[in-house]
Design a protein around this motif. Structure first.
Motif, mmCIF file in Angstrom:
data_model
loop_
_atom_site.group_PDB
_atom_site.id
_atom_site.type_symbol
_atom_site.label_atom_id
_atom_site.label_comp_id
_atom_site.label_asym_id
_atom_site.label_seq_id
_atom_site.Cartn_x
_atom_site.Cartn_y
_atom_site.Cartn_z
ATOM 1 N N GLY A 1 0.764 -1.178 -0.005
ATOM 2 C CA GLY A 1 0.002 0.143 -0.038
ATOM 3 C C GLY A 1 0.934 1.089 0.099
ATOM 4 N N PHE A 2 1.884 1.214 0.695
ATOM 5 C CA PHE A 2 2.945 2.239 0.384
ATOM 6 C C PHE A 2 3.335 2.487 -1.004
ATOM 7 C CE2 PHE A 2 5.099 1.081 4.995
ATOM 8 C CZ PHE A 2 3.906 1.336 5.412
ATOM 9 N N LEU A 3 3.553 1.499 -1.562
ATOM 10 C CA LEU A 3 4.239 1.525 -3.287
ATOM 11 C C LEU A 3 2.988 2.311 -4.076
ATOM 12 C CD1 LEU A 3 5.949 -1.950 -3.243
ATOM 13 C CD2 LEU A 3 7.069 0.255 -2.945
ATOM 14 N N MET A 4 1.711 1.704 -3.740
ATOM 15 C CA MET A 4 0.749 2.257 -4.526
ATOM 16 C C MET A 4 0.238 3.824 -4.330
ATOM 17 S SD MET A 4 0.758 0.177 -6.834
ATOM 18 C CE MET A 4 -0.735 0.710 -7.766
ATOM 19 N N GLY A 5 0.348 3.888 -2.451
ATOM 20 C CA GLY A 5 -0.438 5.119 -2.127
ATOM 21 C C GLY A 5 0.369 6.260 -2.335
ATOM 22 N N THR A 6 1.572 6.234 -2.296
ATOM 23 C CA THR A 6 2.470 7.290 -1.858
ATOM 24 C C THR A 6 2.517 8.035 -3.259
ATOM 25 O OG1 THR A 6 4.497 6.166 -2.318
ATOM 26 C CG2 THR A 6 3.635 7.058 -0.098
ATOM 27 N N PRO A 7 2.688 7.395 -4.540
ATOM 28 C CA PRO A 7 2.660 8.127 -5.756
ATOM 29 C C PRO A 7 1.228 8.720 -6.280
ATOM 30 C CG PRO A 7 3.183 5.930 -6.382
ATOM 31 C CD PRO A 7 2.862 6.224 -4.605
ATOM 32 N N VAL A 8 0.353 8.089 -5.437
ATOM 33 C CA VAL A 8 -1.221 8.885 -5.656
ATOM 34 C C VAL A 8 -1.301 9.921 -4.790
ATOM 35 C CG1 VAL A 8 -3.720 8.186 -4.912
ATOM 36 C CG2 VAL A 8 -2.119 6.431 -6.229
ATOM 37 N N ALA A 9 -0.835 9.807 -3.619
ATOM 38 C CA ALA A 9 -0.980 11.015 -2.686
ATOM 39 C C ALA A 9 -0.172 12.296 -3.416
ATOM 40 C CB ALA A 9 -0.513 10.856 -1.500
ATOM 41 N N TYR A 10 1.129 11.951 -4.107
ATOM 42 C CA TYR A 10 1.703 13.068 -4.629
ATOM 43 C C TYR A 10 0.815 13.433 -5.747
ATOM 44 C CZ TYR A 10 5.391 14.967 -7.423
ATOM 45 O OH TYR A 10 6.152 15.725 -8.146
ATOM 46 N N GLY A 11 0.305 12.691 -6.763
ATOM 47 C CA GLY A 11 -0.192 13.095 -7.697
ATOM 48 C C GLY A 11 -1.390 13.810 -7.461
ATOM 49 N N LEU A 12 -2.275 13.757 -6.351
ATOM 50 C CA LEU A 12 -3.241 14.550 -5.962
ATOM 51 C C LEU A 12 -2.977 15.739 -5.010
ATOM 52 C CD1 LEU A 12 -5.825 11.682 -4.810
ATOM 53 C CD2 LEU A 12 -5.884 13.142 -6.930
ATOM 54 N N GLY A 13 -1.589 15.724 -4.823
ATOM 55 C CA GLY A 13 -1.107 17.159 -3.850
ATOM 56 C C GLY A 13 -1.455 16.963 -2.528
ATOM 57 N N ILE A 14 -1.809 15.706 -1.917
ATOM 58 C CA ILE A 14 -2.195 15.633 -0.419
ATOM 59 C C ILE A 14 -1.334 14.631 0.330
ATOM 60 C CG2 ILE A 14 -4.635 16.064 -1.172
ATOM 61 C CD1 ILE A 14 -5.033 13.077 -1.200
ATOM 62 N N GLY A 15 -1.623 14.608 1.476
ATOM 63 C CA GLY A 15 -0.598 13.621 2.331
ATOM 64 C C GLY A 15 -0.853 12.109 2.248
ATOM 65 N N PHE A 16 0.001 11.303 2.896
ATOM 66 C CA PHE A 16 0.144 10.047 3.086
ATOM 67 C C PHE A 16 0.158 9.586 4.211
ATOM 68 C CE2 PHE A 16 2.029 5.855 3.044
ATOM 69 C CZ PHE A 16 1.325 4.881 2.481
ATOM 70 N N ILE B 1 -8.404 4.548 0.725
ATOM 71 C CA ILE B 1 -7.325 3.498 1.258
ATOM 72 C C ILE B 1 -6.724 3.160 -0.332
ATOM 73 C CG2 ILE B 1 -6.897 1.607 2.401
ATOM 74 C CD1 ILE B 1 -9.364 2.310 4.172
ATOM 75 N N VAL B 2 -5.348 3.254 -0.273
ATOM 76 C CA VAL B 2 -5.044 2.623 -1.615
ATOM 77 C C VAL B 2 -4.088 1.263 -1.287
ATOM 78 C CG1 VAL B 2 -3.459 3.107 -3.704
ATOM 79 C CG2 VAL B 2 -5.011 4.835 -2.493
ATOM 80 N N ASP B 3 -4.213 0.082 -1.824
ATOM 81 C CA ASP B 3 -3.384 -0.952 -1.858
ATOM 82 C C ASP B 3 -3.428 -1.739 -2.984
ATOM 83 O OD1 ASP B 3 -1.933 -2.633 -0.244
ATOM 84 O OD2 ASP B 3 -3.535 -3.477 1.001
ATOM 85 N N ASP B 4 -2.643 -2.565 -3.049
ATOM 86 C CA ASP B 4 -2.171 -3.466 -4.144
ATOM 87 C C ASP B 4 -3.207 -4.344 -4.446
ATOM 88 O OD1 ASP B 4 -1.348 -5.019 -2.155
ATOM 89 O OD2 ASP B 4 -0.215 -6.200 -3.518
ATOM 90 N N LEU B 5 -3.998 -5.121 -3.404
ATOM 91 C CA LEU B 5 -4.775 -6.196 -3.668
ATOM 92 C C LEU B 5 -5.909 -6.295 -2.591
ATOM 93 C CD1 LEU B 5 -4.547 -9.230 -5.284
ATOM 94 C CD2 LEU B 5 -3.990 -9.757 -2.948
ATOM 95 N N LEU B 6 -7.215 -6.545 -3.216
ATOM 96 C CA LEU B 6 -8.346 -6.901 -2.550
ATOM 97 C C LEU B 6 -8.427 -8.398 -2.765
ATOM 98 C CD1 LEU B 6 -10.854 -6.121 -0.897
ATOM 99 C CD2 LEU B 6 -11.887 -5.463 -3.152
ATOM 100 N N ALA B 7 -8.482 -8.906 -1.591
ATOM 101 C CA ALA B 7 -8.703 -10.496 -1.391
ATOM 102 C C ALA B 7 -9.897 -10.625 -0.586
ATOM 103 C CB ALA B 7 -7.456 -11.129 -0.759
ATOM 104 N N THR B 8 -9.765 -11.097 0.663
ATOM 105 C CA THR B 8 -10.918 -11.280 1.550
ATOM 106 C C THR B 8 -11.525 -10.037 2.036
ATOM 107 O OG1 THR B 8 -9.675 -11.677 3.397
ATOM 108 C CG2 THR B 8 -9.959 -13.492 1.962
ATOM 109 N N GLY B 9 -10.948 -8.986 2.041
ATOM 110 C CA GLY B 9 -11.383 -7.780 2.749
ATOM 111 C C GLY B 9 -10.933 -7.463 4.076
ATOM 112 N N GLY B 10 -10.231 -8.534 4.666
ATOM 113 C CA GLY B 10 -9.922 -8.310 6.112
ATOM 114 C C GLY B 10 -9.196 -7.066 6.386
ATOM 115 N N THR B 11 -7.917 -7.053 5.734
ATOM 116 C CA THR B 11 -7.021 -5.816 5.864
ATOM 117 C C THR B 11 -7.849 -4.671 5.791
ATOM 118 O OG1 THR B 11 -5.237 -7.277 5.567
ATOM 119 C CG2 THR B 11 -4.867 -4.858 5.435
ATOM 120 N N MET B 12 -8.811 -4.421 4.655
ATOM 121 C CA MET B 12 -9.068 -3.382 4.203
ATOM 122 C C MET B 12 -10.154 -2.864 5.302
ATOM 123 S SD MET B 12 -7.955 -2.049 1.744
ATOM 124 C CE MET B 12 -6.393 -2.834 2.283
#
Length: 170
Positions: A59-74, A116-127
């Motif tokens: 989620g760090f790998l996917m979320g930080t560039p999204v935050a950067y692109g939107l100009g908001i924090g992570f 919330i930004v992550d690489d994978l949605l599986a069972t939904g527990g972590t999300m």
């Protein structure tokens, strides 16, 4: 762009019967990685998101560039003992046991709109656990964004109250 073509599948990893979706090949492909991040940003741009939350570690790998692109924090969500300041914790069930996630108590302000930004949605527990942490701190989860969704595991069904966007479905 057909992102499935740049995600490597490894059969019988980490155990027999599992087909692991390896995103490192997508991350190495600059065009595919940029396309993925841009697609998530496009879905979020009209949702008035204040902050991106990413669960450890992809989620760090996917979320930080999204935050950067939107100009908001992570804000990182981590396993126990990894954050240096005062934390809020949430225990959640796994198929065979339990796990815990933590977030800094001051990371989300009441009323903040969170994606919330992550690489994978599986069972939904972590999300579900990440969402509970955000809501416990007074934030509003306005979207969950994923590179990959494993549809046969029905994670989406456990999160019906949230907007979910996934770029690749298996």
């Amino acid at each position: 762009m057909d992102l499935k073509k740049v995600v490597r599948e490894i059969d019988d990893f980490p155990i027999p019967g599992i087909s692991f979706k390896d995103i490192t090949t997508l991350l190495q492909d600059g065009k595919a990685f940029k396309y993925s991040i841009d697609a998530i940003i496009e879905d979020l741009k009209d949702k008035n998101v204040d902050v991106i939350v990413g669960p450890e570690a992809r989620g760090f790998l996917m979320g930080t560039p999204v935050a950067y692109g939107l100009g908001i924090g992570f804000v990182p969500v981590r396993k126990p003992g990894k954050l240096p300041s005062e934390v809020e914790s949430y225990d959640y069930g796994l198929e065979y046991g339990k796990d815990t996630l933590e977030i800094h108590k001051d990371a989300i302000k009441p009323g903040q709109r969170v994606a919330i930004v992550d690489d994978l949605l599986a069972t939904g527990g972590t999300m579900g656990a990440a969402a509970k942490l955000i809501e416990k701190l007074g934030g509003e989860v306005v979207s969950m964004q994923f590179l990959i969704e494993l549809e046969e595991l029905n994670g989406r069904d456990k999160l019906p109250q949230y907007h979910i966007n996934s770029l690749i479905k298996y």
